[in-house]
Write a protein that holds these residues in place. Structure first.
Motif, PDB file in Angstrom:
ATOM      1  N   PHE A  69       0.733  -1.205  -0.053  1.00 18.41           N
ATOM      2  CA  PHE A  69      -0.010  -0.043  -0.061  1.00 18.41           C
ATOM      3  C   PHE A  69       0.644   1.140  -0.009  1.00 18.41           C
ATOM      4  CE2 PHE A  69      -1.918   3.148   2.723  1.00 18.41           C
ATOM      5  CZ  PHE A  69      -3.069   3.740   2.020  1.00 18.41           C
ATOM      6  N   LEU A  70       2.089   1.584   0.954  1.00 24.03           N
ATOM      7  CA  LEU A  70       2.876   2.460   0.880  1.00 24.03           C
ATOM      8  C   LEU A  70       3.636   2.470  -0.271  1.00 24.03           C
ATOM      9  CD1 LEU A  70       4.129   2.002   4.593  1.00 24.03           C
ATOM     10  CD2 LEU A  70       2.304   3.634   3.471  1.00 24.03           C
ATOM     11  N   PHE A 119      -6.487   0.285  -1.478  1.00 26.68           N
ATOM     12  CA  PHE A 119      -5.938   0.935  -2.568  1.00 26.68           C
ATOM     13  C   PHE A 119      -6.471   1.799  -3.650  1.00 26.68           C
ATOM     14  CE2 PHE A 119      -3.060  -2.726  -1.502  1.00 26.68           C
ATOM     15  CZ  PHE A 119      -1.802  -2.210  -1.869  1.00 26.68           C
ATOM     16  N   GLU A 120      -7.866   1.396  -3.500  1.00 25.57           N
ATOM     17  CA  GLU A 120      -8.881   2.505  -4.232  1.00 25.57           C
ATOM     18  C   GLU A 120      -8.830   3.658  -3.539  1.00 25.57           C
ATOM     19  OE1 GLU A 120     -12.736   0.346  -4.583  1.00 25.57           O
ATOM     20  OE2 GLU A 120     -11.885  -1.114  -5.915  1.00 25.57           O
ATOM     21  N   ALA A 121      -9.016   3.856  -2.312  1.00 25.24           N
ATOM     22  CA  ALA A 121      -8.982   5.143  -1.926  1.00 25.24           C
ATOM     23  C   ALA A 121      -7.552   5.933  -2.101  1.00 25.24           C
ATOM     24  CB  ALA A 121      -9.243   5.119  -0.147  1.00 25.24           C
ATOM     25  N   MET A 122      -6.485   5.367  -2.195  1.00 24.62           N
ATOM     26  CA  MET A 122      -5.274   5.864  -2.462  1.00 24.62           C
ATOM     27  C   MET A 122      -5.215   6.072  -3.995  1.00 24.62           C
ATOM     28  SD  MET A 122      -2.034   6.604  -1.661  1.00 24.62           S
ATOM     29  CE  MET A 122      -1.340   5.682  -0.187  1.00 24.62           C
ATOM     30  N   SER A 123      -5.885   5.647  -4.843  1.00 21.41           N
ATOM     31  CA  SER A 123      -5.950   5.907  -6.333  1.00 21.41           C
ATOM     32  C   SER A 123      -6.875   7.052  -6.460  1.00 21.41           C
ATOM     33  CB  SER A 123      -6.560   4.847  -7.233  1.00 21.41           C
ATOM     34  OG  SER A 123      -7.850   4.721  -6.927  1.00 21.41           O
ATOM     35  N   VAL A 124      -7.954   7.691  -5.796  1.00 17.29           N
ATOM     36  CA  VAL A 124      -8.638   8.710  -5.619  1.00 17.29           C
ATOM     37  C   VAL A 124      -7.702  10.012  -5.001  1.00 17.29           C
ATOM     38  CG1 VAL A 124     -10.596   9.937  -4.652  1.00 17.29           C
ATOM     39  CG2 VAL A 124     -10.930   7.488  -5.298  1.00 17.29           C
ATOM     40  N   ILE A 125      -7.000   9.638  -4.108  1.00 16.34           N
ATOM     41  CA  ILE A 125      -6.110  10.808  -3.580  1.00 16.34           C
ATOM     42  C   ILE A 125      -4.952  10.921  -4.764  1.00 16.34           C
ATOM     43  CG2 ILE A 125      -4.211  11.390  -1.950  1.00 16.34           C
ATOM     44  CD1 ILE A 125      -5.767   9.554   0.028  1.00 16.34           C
TER      45      ILE A 125
END
Length: 658
Positions: A504-505, A561-567
């Motif tokens: 994730f990181l 991972f999807e939240a990270m892709s939005v960011i």
């Protein structure tokens, strides 16, 4: 050790040892006798109907060995009935995946003869774990010999013994020959090919195989980024502002790969029989405690804990603690920027080779401090989540993941956001990102590969030395007692939490800011390749064999991972809006630039969510197979009801005639 297949006769003297149960060395005899009788007792009497034997003496001269170690197995018929109980899916004769039933066993593809090769060793061990977990107290008020360890009808015996420290551990045994074959095809030979995911799933279960499948998929998905990043980095080495094209590619990439992974994951889960498998009813966690009460769902007595009290603990203690940790992380970040300013001033006064090296020292120190803070916070988060007293393991894991992700995200990326959008220093951003990424990867490889191996070697050195006095491990078979005691001393595998957190990181480093440091994808690819080999080695030789986890996907990590892709979409568009090329189109109005950037960014986010609905999570051919199975199930249910209705009418007619 070559394990034999379970005997079909449960009364036979010999059986295949599948699972090890270790009780505390000072466990009282009446408690041991009671537990063994419950494990051996027939199912209709409330027992598990399993086979269990006490482990014999191990290596000579080991006076301090724990005598209370037992190996558990089962007859082959018991394992087949257990496969039906746990809802195991196997391949049917028509190629579809269906829930196994003993009545229909001969219609399954791999069931031949008496079905000796039908279940894998991992499936057999999972079935035994399920049977042990569901072993429940009857009319006992306490564990024999321990009046303070209370029991009540319906209480899980194994979980109670675990929570009170009477049961130290229970784990599945390795199968030496199968492990040797898996090791050779997995990591012992360097090759440019896919991992043996089916073999990993066969030996370790679906949860572990899905992690390695995602690691492999993520690595392959990074290859286009790496191939584009190398020439982009080489030709634009001194021009830090030409990152618009790479940023656009970056935000499209991070959106598409996660949607395609859902389809890939669904295909793997269907082929392994876990996609349509119903989730088992969750039992209370071993550490859950409360006032004894009545559960209206299960109809059993069990501890009850007020949800309002749990919420108070979360919002009045855990949340303030997390906010305090975020503040401390921010404070450490400001110290890092002060160190950066000092190093830069020294270099400006005397630009030499050594002062040039000094420029990287603050980032290296900060990267090390980040890893230490993440580690300390992890222990604190586990303690707090345990203290919140969640009833279910899934609730516990969700709250733990949320705590850890929030802090790790802030701790690892806050400085990069500050440099990019407050300082707007692309040179420092590239330097900081490179230093943080490289340093964290070196530390992770040391902590995950070298350190566990070194500690494990030290822990087992004496035992291995004594075993080798009598036989060569590589050439001859280890006796069961010695293998069990050797594996009992191995480290316990704590699951894929830390592995997914690391990915994730790394995904964050690549998706958020790699447009200003295109080599980030290259470094992550190299890290992931070594990660495959180091993780495979640890699974095979450092950790105890974990129980199979019949997972259908990567769970809550997909949302992370999807939240990270939005960011990442928002971050990359903000970087695009700050680039000189885009600013040149709005020389007089910065407000207009911001409005256009925000409008396009929102449009892309909308497109991203539309894409999520347009791309099915499950491929069409699998949807058709699942729908066909559901249709067959409904038709079979209708026929069953019609037959029952006809029999009822026929019986009523006979009664009237009489």
């Amino acid at each position: 050790m070559m394990l034999q297949r379970p005997s079909a006769d449960s009364s036979g003297p010999g059986f295949t040892p599948l699972v090890v149960v270790e009780l505390a060395s000072d466990t009282k005899e009446e408690a041991i006798a009671w537990l063994l009788s419950r494990i051996r007792d027939q199912q209709h009497n409330g027992g598990a109907e399993l086979l269990v034997e006490q482990l014999g003496p191990g290596v000579e001269g080991q006076e301090k060995e724990n005598p209370n170690m037992f190996v558990v197995g089962a007859s082959w018929q018991r394992l087949l009935s257990g496969a039906e109980d746990v809802g195991l899916f196997k391949e049917f004769s028509d190629g579809s995946m269906r829930g196994f039933t003993c009545a229909n066993k001969h219609n399954f593809k791999d069931f031949k003869g008496d079905g000796d090769d039908f279940l894998s060793m991992a499936e057999c061990q999972y079935i035994i774990k399920h049977e042990l977990d569901t072993l429940r107290a009857k009319d006992e008020t306490h564990v024999p010999g321990y009046t303070q360890v209370k029991l009540y009808p319906g209480k899980s015996i194994i979980r109670r013994l675990q929570s009170k420290g009477i049961l130290i551990q229970f784990f599945p045994l390795h199968e030496k020959e199968e492990l040797k074959r898996l090791s050779f095809s997995w990591y012992k030979k360097m090759k440019l090919s896919f991992q043996p995911l089916d073999d990993i799933r066969h030996y370790y279960g679906e949860g572990q195989a899905l992690y390695f499948g995602f690691l492999e998929y993520f690595t392959i998905a990074l290859v286009p980024m790496a191939l584009i990043g190398v020439p982009y980095y080489l030709f634009d080495w001194e021009d830090y502002d030409k990152y618009v094209v790479f940023a656009v590619f970056n935000l499209i990439w991070c959106t598409v790969i996660l949607e395609l992974w859902k389809r890939c994951s669904a295909s793997l889960a269907y082929s392994w029989g876990t996609l349509s498998r119903k989730k088992a009813f969750e039992e209370p966690r071993p550490g859950f405690h409360g006032v004894l009460g009545f559960n209206p769902v299960t109809g059993r007595e069990e501890p009850l804990y007020p949800n309002a009290k749990r919420q108070l603990r979360i919002y009045l203690v855990s949340l303030p603690f997390v906010l305090l940790c975020l503040y401390l992380s921010l404070y450490v970040m400001m110290i890092y920027f002060q160190m950066e300013g000092w190093a830069l001033s020294v270099y400006d006064e005397e630009p030499t080779f050594w002062t040039g090296i000094l420029l990287f020292i603050p980032s290296i120190i900060y990267a090390v401090v980040i890893e230490i803070m993440n580690l300390i916070y992890r222990y604190a988060a586990e303690f707090l989540t345990e203290w919140e007293n969640h009833r279910l393991e899934s609730s516990y894991q969700n709250h733990l993941v949320l705590k850890v992700l929030v802090f790790n995200f802030f701790n690892c990326f806050a400085s990069l956001f500050y440099i990019a959008f407050v300082m707007q220093d692309m040179v420092l951003l590239r330097q900081s990102l490179a230093t943080l990424l490289i340093t964290s990867q070196i530390l992770n490889q040391f902590m995950e590969a070298f350190l566990p191996y070194w500690l494990q070697r030290r822990r087992n050195k004496k035992m291995i030395h004594k075993v080798r006095k009598r036989r060569t491990l590589e050439d001859k078979e280890l006796p069961l007692a010695e293998q069990v005691r050797l594996e009992a001393e191995m480290s316990t595998y704590l699951g894929t939490f830390d592995d997914y957190l690391e990915l994730f990181l790394l995904f964050g480093y690549v998706s958020l800011f790699s447009c200003v440091y295109p080599l980030a994808a290259v470094l992550v690819v190299l890290n992931n390749v070594t990660e495959v080999y180091s993780d495979a080695f640890k699974m095979c030789h450092v950790f105890k064999r974990p129980f199979s986890d019949p997972a259908a996907n990567i769970g809550v990590w997909q949302l992370a991972f999807e939240a990270m892709s939005v960011i990442a979409v928002v971050t990359n568009f903000a970087l695009i809006g700050m680039s000189p090329q885009v600013k040149a189109y709005f020389p007089e109005s910065e407000t207009q630039l911001i409005l256009w950037t925000v409008a396009i960014e929102h449009g892309l986010l909308a497109f991203k969510f539309i894409l999520t609905f347009l791309i099915p999570d499950v491929p069409k051919h699998i949807q058709i197979k699942l729908a066909h199975l559901e249709f067959e199930s409904l038709e079979a249910l209708k026929k069953k009801r019609l037959v029952a209705s006809w029999l009822s009418d026929h019986q009523r007619g006979c009664e009237l005639q009489c």
